[in-house]
Design a protein around this motif. Sequence first.
Motif, PDB file in Angstrom:
ATOM      1  N   ASN A  11       1.144  -1.141  -0.171  1.00 45.89           N
ATOM      2  CA  ASN A  11       0.030   0.246  -0.381  1.00 45.89           C
ATOM      3  C   ASN A  11       0.596   1.061  -0.193  1.00 45.89           C
ATOM      4  N   LEU A  12       2.143   1.342   0.521  1.00 41.41           N
ATOM      5  CA  LEU A  12       3.077   1.977   0.536  1.00 41.41           C
ATOM      6  C   LEU A  12       3.471   2.646  -0.820  1.00 41.41           C
ATOM      7  N   ARG A  13       4.405   1.756  -1.224  1.00 42.05           N
ATOM      8  CA  ARG A  13       4.056   1.382  -2.461  1.00 42.05           C
ATOM      9  C   ARG A  13       3.350   2.616  -3.819  1.00 42.05           C
ATOM     10  N   LYS A  14       2.132   1.891  -3.517  1.00 39.55           N
ATOM     11  CA  LYS A  14       0.923   2.183  -4.957  1.00 39.55           C
ATOM     12  C   LYS A  14       0.407   4.021  -4.169  1.00 39.55           C
ATOM     13  N   LEU A  15       0.838   3.861  -2.900  1.00 40.61           N
ATOM     14  CA  LEU A  15       0.636   5.226  -2.757  1.00 40.61           C
ATOM     15  C   LEU A  15       1.430   6.272  -2.805  1.00 40.61           C
ATOM     16  N   ALA A  16       2.604   5.957  -3.370  1.00 38.76           N
ATOM     17  CA  ALA A  16       3.841   6.620  -2.996  1.00 38.76           C
ATOM     18  C   ALA A  16       4.191   6.529  -4.708  1.00 38.76           C
ATOM     19  N   TRP A  18       1.777   6.946  -7.032  1.00 39.93           N
ATOM     20  CA  TRP A  18       0.195   8.163  -7.485  1.00 39.93           C
ATOM     21  C   TRP A  18       0.644   9.648  -7.045  1.00 39.93           C
ATOM     22  N   ALA A  19       1.473   9.615  -6.029  1.00 41.95           N
ATOM     23  CA  ALA A  19       1.653  10.399  -5.463  1.00 41.95           C
ATOM     24  C   ALA A  19       3.066  11.244  -6.691  1.00 41.95           C
ATOM     25  N   ASP A  20       3.461  10.534  -6.675  1.00 39.54           N
ATOM     26  CA  ASP A  20       4.659  11.064  -7.710  1.00 39.54           C
ATOM     27  C   ASP A  20       3.793  10.932  -9.140  1.00 39.54           C
ATOM     28  N   ALA A  21       2.776  10.572  -9.183  1.00 43.63           N
ATOM     29  CA  ALA A  21       2.261  11.275 -10.495  1.00 43.63           C
ATOM     30  C   ALA A  21       1.180  11.662 -10.983  1.00 43.63           C
ATOM     31  N   ARG A  30       5.951  14.742 -10.558  1.00 46.17           N
ATOM     32  CA  ARG A  30       8.188  14.136 -11.166  1.00 46.17           C
ATOM     33  C   ARG A  30       7.899  12.742 -12.098  1.00 46.17           C
ATOM     34  N   ARG A  31       6.869  12.506 -12.101  1.00 48.06           N
ATOM     35  CA  ARG A  31       6.977  10.681 -12.933  1.00 48.06           C
ATOM     36  C   ARG A  31       5.512  11.037 -14.075  1.00 48.06           C
ATOM     37  N   ARG A  32       6.240  10.552 -15.239  1.00 48.24           N
ATOM     38  CA  ARG A  32       4.993  10.436 -16.117  1.00 48.24           C
ATOM     39  C   ARG A  32       4.584   8.995 -15.963  1.00 48.24           C
ATOM     40  N   PRO A  33       2.830   9.620 -16.385  1.00 50.64           N
ATOM     41  CA  PRO A  33       1.862   7.938 -15.465  1.00 50.64           C
ATOM     42  C   PRO A  33       2.723   6.680 -16.310  1.00 50.64           C
TER      43      PRO A  33
END
Length: 54
Positions: A11-16, A18-21, A30-33
Amino acid sequence: MLPTFQLAHANLRKLATWADAIALNGDRPRRRPTRRRKTKPIGTWTSEGYLTQP
């Protein structure tokens, strides 16, 4: 107990990710989807798994 930590970490990886996208405060993300792979139209598929010549 181990599956609990594994789920929390996933869940933490998924949230991170999502926050980058997303764009915050009008900035660019910060990152392209990731892009999905292009698929063939449904009419080009056959039940045998190969294309026939018309």
